[in-house]
Design a protein around this motif. Sequence first.
Motif, PDB file in Angstrom:
ATOM      1  N   VAL A 230      17.696  57.720  15.761  1.00 23.46           N
ATOM      2  CA  VAL A 230      16.426  56.991  15.781  1.00 23.46           C
ATOM      3  C   VAL A 230      16.609  55.636  16.449  1.00 23.46           C
ATOM      4  O   VAL A 230      15.745  55.173  17.213  1.00 23.46           O
ATOM      5  CB  VAL A 230      15.882  56.842  14.349  1.00 23.46           C
ATOM      6  N   ALA A 279      11.996  57.926   5.863  1.00 21.06           N
ATOM      7  CA  ALA A 279      11.425  56.628   6.223  1.00 21.06           C
ATOM      8  C   ALA A 279      11.764  56.264   7.665  1.00 21.06           C
ATOM      9  O   ALA A 279      10.952  55.649   8.373  1.00 21.06           O
ATOM     10  CB  ALA A 279      11.925  55.544   5.267  1.00 21.06           C
ATOM     11  N   LEU A 280      12.947  56.673   8.113  1.00 24.12           N
ATOM     12  CA  LEU A 280      13.331  56.387   9.498  1.00 24.12           C
ATOM     13  C   LEU A 280      12.541  57.230  10.490  1.00 24.12           C
ATOM     14  O   LEU A 280      12.292  56.811  11.623  1.00 24.12           O
ATOM     15  CB  LEU A 280      14.826  56.647   9.692  1.00 24.12           C
ATOM     16  N   ASN A 282       9.427  58.464  10.033  1.00 26.05           N
ATOM     17  CA  ASN A 282       7.991  58.204  10.036  1.00 26.05           C
ATOM     18  C   ASN A 282       7.657  57.111  11.037  1.00 26.05           C
ATOM     19  O   ASN A 282       8.376  56.108  11.157  1.00 26.05           O
ATOM     20  CB  ASN A 282       7.521  57.786   8.639  1.00 26.05           C
ATOM     21  N   ASP A 283       6.574  57.308  11.752  1.00 27.10           N
ATOM     22  CA  ASP A 283       6.165  56.351  12.786  1.00 27.10           C
ATOM     23  C   ASP A 283       5.396  55.205  12.127  1.00 27.10           C
ATOM     24  O   ASP A 283       4.172  55.145  12.167  1.00 27.10           O
ATOM     25  CB  ASP A 283       5.298  57.059  13.831  1.00 27.10           C
ATOM     26  N   SER A 284       6.171  54.310  11.491  1.00 27.15           N
ATOM     27  CA  SER A 284       5.564  53.189  10.782  1.00 27.15           C
ATOM     28  C   SER A 284       5.982  51.882  11.446  1.00 27.15           C
ATOM     29  O   SER A 284       7.003  51.821  12.146  1.00 27.15           O
ATOM     30  CB  SER A 284       6.004  53.190   9.311  1.00 27.15           C
ATOM     31  N   ASP A 286       7.328  49.214  10.268  1.00 25.96           N
ATOM     32  CA  ASP A 286       8.595  48.638   9.798  1.00 25.96           C
ATOM     33  C   ASP A 286       9.782  49.569  10.002  1.00 25.96           C
ATOM     34  O   ASP A 286      10.834  49.360   9.418  1.00 25.96           O
ATOM     35  CB  ASP A 286       8.486  48.253   8.325  1.00 25.96           C
ATOM     36  N   ARG A 287       9.610  50.612  10.817  1.00 20.12           N
ATOM     37  CA  ARG A 287      10.714  51.556  11.011  1.00 20.12           C
ATOM     38  C   ARG A 287      11.906  50.887  11.680  1.00 20.12           C
ATOM     39  O   ARG A 287      13.060  51.136  11.322  1.00 20.12           O
ATOM     40  CB  ARG A 287      10.244  52.755  11.848  1.00 20.12           C
ATOM     41  N   GLN A 290      13.887  49.005   9.179  1.00 20.15           N
ATOM     42  CA  GLN A 290      14.633  49.892   8.296  1.00 20.15           C
ATOM     43  C   GLN A 290      15.873  50.441   8.987  1.00 20.15           C
ATOM     44  O   GLN A 290      16.929  50.595   8.357  1.00 20.15           O
ATOM     45  CB  GLN A 290      13.723  51.043   7.837  1.00 20.15           C
ATOM     46  N   VAL A 291      15.761  50.740  10.280  1.00 19.88           N
ATOM     47  CA  VAL A 291      16.930  51.218  11.029  1.00 19.88           C
ATOM     48  C   VAL A 291      17.988  50.133  11.102  1.00 19.88           C
ATOM     49  O   VAL A 291      19.184  50.392  10.900  1.00 19.88           O
ATOM     50  CB  VAL A 291      16.513  51.674  12.437  1.00 19.88           C
TER      51      VAL A 291
END
Length: 318
Positions: A230, A279-280, A282-284, A286-287, A290-291
Amino acid sequence: MAEKPLNRAEQDVLAVLCQRHAQQGPVDRAALSVEVRGRGLEFGRALGRLIALGLAEEITRKPFFLFRLFGARAVVLLRPTAAGLAQGQPQAEHAIPPEAPTETPAEKPAETHVQPPAAAAMDQPAADQNAAVEAAPAQPAKAKAKPKPRPRPITAFTEDLGGAPLPLAAPALPASVDPALLAGLRETLSVMGLDLTPAGEALAANRIAKGASAAEALSQVVLFAFGHAVSQDLYRGGPVADLGLRDYAGEVLREVAKLRDAGELPSAAYDRDTQQLWALLNDSPDRAAQVRALLADPVGGAAPPAVLPEELRRSDED
């Protein structure tokens, strides 16, 4: 030409096999060998003839591929055929019973030794001599040698002392894991479509050194492998959904869930890594944060621990 009838040893082995098969189903070859040899019977040649005559057969039971990670290997089981059951059942009723445990003889009372008068007289002068030695004044201890003064630490800079500075030592990696376990980890990931890298070996060794199980180390390798994928995708500006990464991640997590269902992977560890992985993906907004937080791990974030299938990796020309 008629087949030669079974000799006594072959009859007894067939009888024991039928007896154990009736109790527990297919019998482990090693366990049957121990029992038969413990009764004083020949096993290898007798079993070979039973198999050749079609009275017994071998079954190879392969473990589930994920359990190869924990050292599980194929097991050879034995069972009588229909012909073997027909011939061995009557003999199984009169099979040789297990040997009775040998009784342990009662302990003999401790014997009391009476010392002869002559020996007692010799022991008395020896005791007097030892008492005289103990009463003698102790020799003064030698003075301890003075410790040599330690050299003073060097506090000057390299420029003042001359020469080139030495590079800093690299941080020591944790002790390597068992090669067999590492081979099982590599094989299991390969079945999932992931290729283990040296960074993955270091990550697995690090987690196991901290008390994690082999299944937990596998789950961590999967998580960080997707985390690096990702991260690379975000760096190149491509949408991760176009590669089918979510579908592939779902397939991998279904395989990892089998370890959880078997009790090898704690549910808390599975839920933690699964939630982070989704969570990684998902196209959000804050991704990316998170990565970065995941790859801040000094071991897992150093390099990809496993390489994803080629069709899920972007080339530099894409």
